[in-house]
Write a protein that holds these residues in place. Sequence first.
Motif, PDB file in Angstrom:
ATOM      1  N   GLU A   4     -19.995 -54.911 -29.851  1.00 31.67           N
ATOM      2  CA  GLU A   4     -20.129 -54.687 -28.082  1.00 31.67           C
ATOM      3  C   GLU A   4     -20.453 -54.020 -28.283  1.00 31.67           C
ATOM      4  O   GLU A   4     -21.236 -53.339 -29.054  1.00 31.67           O
ATOM      5  N   ILE A   5     -20.796 -52.860 -27.397  1.00 31.84           N
ATOM      6  CA  ILE A   5     -21.547 -51.614 -26.717  1.00 31.84           C
ATOM      7  C   ILE A   5     -20.794 -50.525 -27.244  1.00 31.84           C
ATOM      8  O   ILE A   5     -20.937 -49.323 -26.671  1.00 31.84           O
ATOM      9  N   PHE A   6     -20.144 -50.600 -28.075  1.00 26.56           N
ATOM     10  CA  PHE A   6     -19.202 -49.723 -28.654  1.00 26.56           C
ATOM     11  C   PHE A   6     -19.791 -49.339 -29.925  1.00 26.56           C
ATOM     12  O   PHE A   6     -18.747 -48.190 -30.970  1.00 26.56           O
ATOM     13  N   GLY A   7     -20.205 -50.095 -30.522  1.00 27.64           N
ATOM     14  CA  GLY A   7     -20.469 -49.805 -32.003  1.00 27.64           C
ATOM     15  C   GLY A   7     -20.324 -50.905 -33.012  1.00 27.64           C
ATOM     16  O   GLY A   7     -19.096 -51.618 -32.634  1.00 27.64           O
ATOM     17  N   VAL A   8     -20.221 -50.762 -34.510  1.00 30.27           N
ATOM     18  CA  VAL A   8     -19.293 -51.043 -35.655  1.00 30.27           C
ATOM     19  C   VAL A   8     -18.203 -50.022 -35.406  1.00 30.27           C
ATOM     20  O   VAL A   8     -17.651 -49.185 -36.470  1.00 30.27           O
ATOM     21  N   THR A   9     -16.747 -50.992 -34.621  1.00 31.76           N
ATOM     22  CA  THR A   9     -15.646 -50.236 -34.973  1.00 31.76           C
ATOM     23  C   THR A   9     -14.360 -50.910 -36.238  1.00 31.76           C
ATOM     24  O   THR A   9     -15.232 -51.390 -36.503  1.00 31.76           O
ATOM     25  N   ASP A  10     -13.851 -50.091 -36.209  1.00 36.42           N
ATOM     26  CA  ASP A  10     -12.720 -50.764 -37.014  1.00 36.42           C
ATOM     27  C   ASP A  10     -11.793 -52.262 -36.122  1.00 36.42           C
ATOM     28  O   ASP A  10     -11.240 -52.927 -37.656  1.00 36.42           O
ATOM     29  N   GLN A  11     -12.490 -52.037 -35.051  1.00 41.83           N
ATOM     30  CA  GLN A  11     -11.556 -53.705 -35.054  1.00 41.83           C
ATOM     31  C   GLN A  11     -12.538 -54.926 -34.944  1.00 41.83           C
ATOM     32  O   GLN A  11     -12.323 -55.657 -35.491  1.00 41.83           O
ATOM     33  N   LEU A  12     -13.801 -54.428 -35.093  1.00 41.50           N
ATOM     34  CA  LEU A  12     -15.037 -54.957 -36.082  1.00 41.50           C
ATOM     35  C   LEU A  12     -14.235 -55.442 -37.186  1.00 41.50           C
ATOM     36  O   LEU A  12     -15.055 -56.877 -37.870  1.00 41.50           O
ATOM     37  N   LYS A  13     -14.280 -54.620 -37.583  1.00 34.80           N
ATOM     38  CA  LYS A  13     -14.206 -54.621 -39.359  1.00 34.80           C
ATOM     39  C   LYS A  13     -13.625 -55.602 -39.089  1.00 34.80           C
ATOM     40  O   LYS A  13     -13.039 -56.341 -40.151  1.00 34.80           O
ATOM     41  N   ALA A  14     -11.698 -55.444 -38.320  1.00 36.41           N
ATOM     42  CA  ALA A  14     -10.612 -56.929 -39.078  1.00 36.41           C
ATOM     43  C   ALA A  14     -11.404 -57.584 -38.579  1.00 36.41           C
ATOM     44  O   ALA A  14     -10.953 -58.227 -39.192  1.00 36.41           O
ATOM     45  N   VAL A  15     -11.899 -57.638 -37.399  1.00 38.38           N
ATOM     46  CA  VAL A  15     -12.620 -59.292 -37.086  1.00 38.38           C
ATOM     47  C   VAL A  15     -13.241 -59.568 -38.641  1.00 38.38           C
ATOM     48  O   VAL A  15     -13.042 -60.905 -39.279  1.00 38.38           O
ATOM     49  N   GLU A  28     -14.823 -44.909 -23.894  1.00 36.38           N
ATOM     50  CA  GLU A  28     -16.112 -43.786 -22.753  1.00 36.38           C
ATOM     51  C   GLU A  28     -17.384 -45.112 -22.565  1.00 36.38           C
ATOM     52  O   GLU A  28     -18.600 -44.787 -23.067  1.00 36.38           O
ATOM     53  N   ALA A  29     -16.926 -46.405 -21.870  1.00 35.30           N
ATOM     54  CA  ALA A  29     -18.001 -47.450 -21.874  1.00 35.30           C
ATOM     55  C   ALA A  29     -19.686 -46.914 -21.430  1.00 35.30           C
ATOM     56  O   ALA A  29     -20.490 -47.987 -21.955  1.00 35.30           O
ATOM     57  N   PRO A  30     -19.391 -46.188 -20.729  1.00 37.05           N
ATOM     58  CA  PRO A  30     -20.917 -45.742 -19.725  1.00 37.05           C
ATOM     59  C   PRO A  30     -21.599 -45.305 -20.639  1.00 37.05           C
ATOM     60  O   PRO A  30     -22.917 -45.658 -21.075  1.00 37.05           O
ATOM     61  N   ARG A  31     -21.525 -44.684 -22.150  1.00 35.68           N
ATOM     62  CA  ARG A  31     -22.213 -44.107 -22.818  1.00 35.68           C
ATOM     63  C   ARG A  31     -22.396 -45.600 -24.166  1.00 35.68           C
ATOM     64  O   ARG A  31     -23.725 -45.363 -24.050  1.00 35.68           O
ATOM     65  N   GLY A  32     -22.148 -46.706 -24.159  1.00 31.06           N
ATOM     66  CA  GLY A  32     -22.239 -47.570 -24.973  1.00 31.06           C
ATOM     67  C   GLY A  32     -23.658 -48.281 -23.840  1.00 31.06           C
ATOM     68  O   GLY A  32     -24.101 -49.178 -24.678  1.00 31.06           O
ATOM     69  N   ARG A  33     -23.172 -48.389 -22.559  1.00 32.51           N
ATOM     70  CA  ARG A  33     -23.428 -48.758 -21.882  1.00 32.51           C
ATOM     71  C   ARG A  33     -24.843 -48.602 -21.641  1.00 32.51           C
ATOM     72  O   ARG A  33     -26.078 -49.000 -21.570  1.00 32.51           O
ATOM     73  N   ASP A  34     -25.420 -46.914 -21.637  1.00 33.51           N
ATOM     74  CA  ASP A  34     -26.303 -45.833 -21.650  1.00 33.51           C
ATOM     75  C   ASP A  34     -27.117 -47.770 -23.095  1.00 33.51           C
ATOM     76  O   ASP A  34     -28.204 -47.128 -22.789  1.00 33.51           O
ATOM     77  N   LEU A  35     -26.498 -46.815 -24.064  1.00 30.28           N
ATOM     78  CA  LEU A  35     -27.080 -46.844 -25.639  1.00 30.28           C
ATOM     79  C   LEU A  35     -28.034 -48.622 -25.457  1.00 30.28           C
ATOM     80  O   LEU A  35     -29.245 -48.896 -25.630  1.00 30.28           O
ATOM     81  N   MET A  36     -26.966 -49.696 -24.752  1.00 30.40           N
ATOM     82  CA  MET A  36     -26.952 -50.266 -24.624  1.00 30.40           C
ATOM     83  C   MET A  36     -28.243 -51.348 -24.378  1.00 30.40           C
ATOM     84  O   MET A  36     -30.026 -52.067 -24.494  1.00 30.40           O
ATOM     85  N   LEU A  37     -28.396 -50.457 -22.265  1.00 32.49           N
ATOM     86  CA  LEU A  37     -29.063 -50.442 -21.747  1.00 32.49           C
ATOM     87  C   LEU A  37     -31.165 -49.857 -22.605  1.00 32.49           C
ATOM     88  O   LEU A  37     -32.227 -50.132 -21.927  1.00 32.49           O
ATOM     89  N   ALA A  38     -30.808 -48.740 -23.151  1.00 39.35           N
ATOM     90  CA  ALA A  38     -31.971 -47.863 -24.434  1.00 39.35           C
ATOM     91  C   ALA A  38     -33.019 -49.062 -25.198  1.00 39.35           C
ATOM     92  O   ALA A  38     -33.605 -48.555 -25.744  1.00 39.35           O
TER      93      ALA A  38
END
Length: 219
Positions: free
Chosen positions: A33-44, A74-84
């Motif tokens: 997602e737009i949040f990076g390699v999170t612990d939640q994705l590590k669980a997936v 802090e979704a807007p931070r992630g969205r900015d990185l994605m858009l960049a």
Amino acid sequence: MMTQVTAGDGHVLDCWLAEAEGQRKGGIVVLQEIFGVTDQLKAVAARYAAQGYDVAVPALFDRQAKGMVIPFSEAPRGRDLMLASDPEQVMMDVEASIAMLAARGGEVAVIGFCWGGGLALRAAQGLPVACAVSFYGTRLDAYQTAPLVAPVQGHWGTEDSHVPPEMLEAARAYWPGMEVFTYEHAGHAFANEARPADHVPEAAELAHDRTAEFIARHV
């Protein structure tokens, strides 16, 4: 464990790797997602590793900010990185992760969430994947530039504010071969247990069960 892969242009990115348990069946790349390699994705990753797959989660923000993991609040931070991010560079990083798993033997599938759900569609348009799964993939109209050359399954909540019904219907019309499941009373991020306000456990489990069956059919 965290490892590294090298993209076609020489960029080195971090990649979380969960190794297969039991008899190895193949590989899966999980796209963030737009949040990076999170612990939640590590669980997936651990979930599918337990089913016999090597699972890689590439850090797709490493080109802009090495090791960046953004709080869900802090979704807007992630969205900015994605858009960049540069789409072609992102796909090079995805391709490098696929190649890393392919080198370990067997075919490779892709599962993407949110931004990664859209990237999973892009992967199915031209990267060497056996199949792709999109969990509430966003920006679907941006990917309607080519047919799907690998089988795709998608999961969307009927109350997803990021993917209104007309966007999903246009995607289904553009890619008539895409297998689509929708979930009543579920919105965006319904499969993310680390976001309790969005998580819909029944829909999440059904979507993961369908995903496991789909991947087993193609990998």
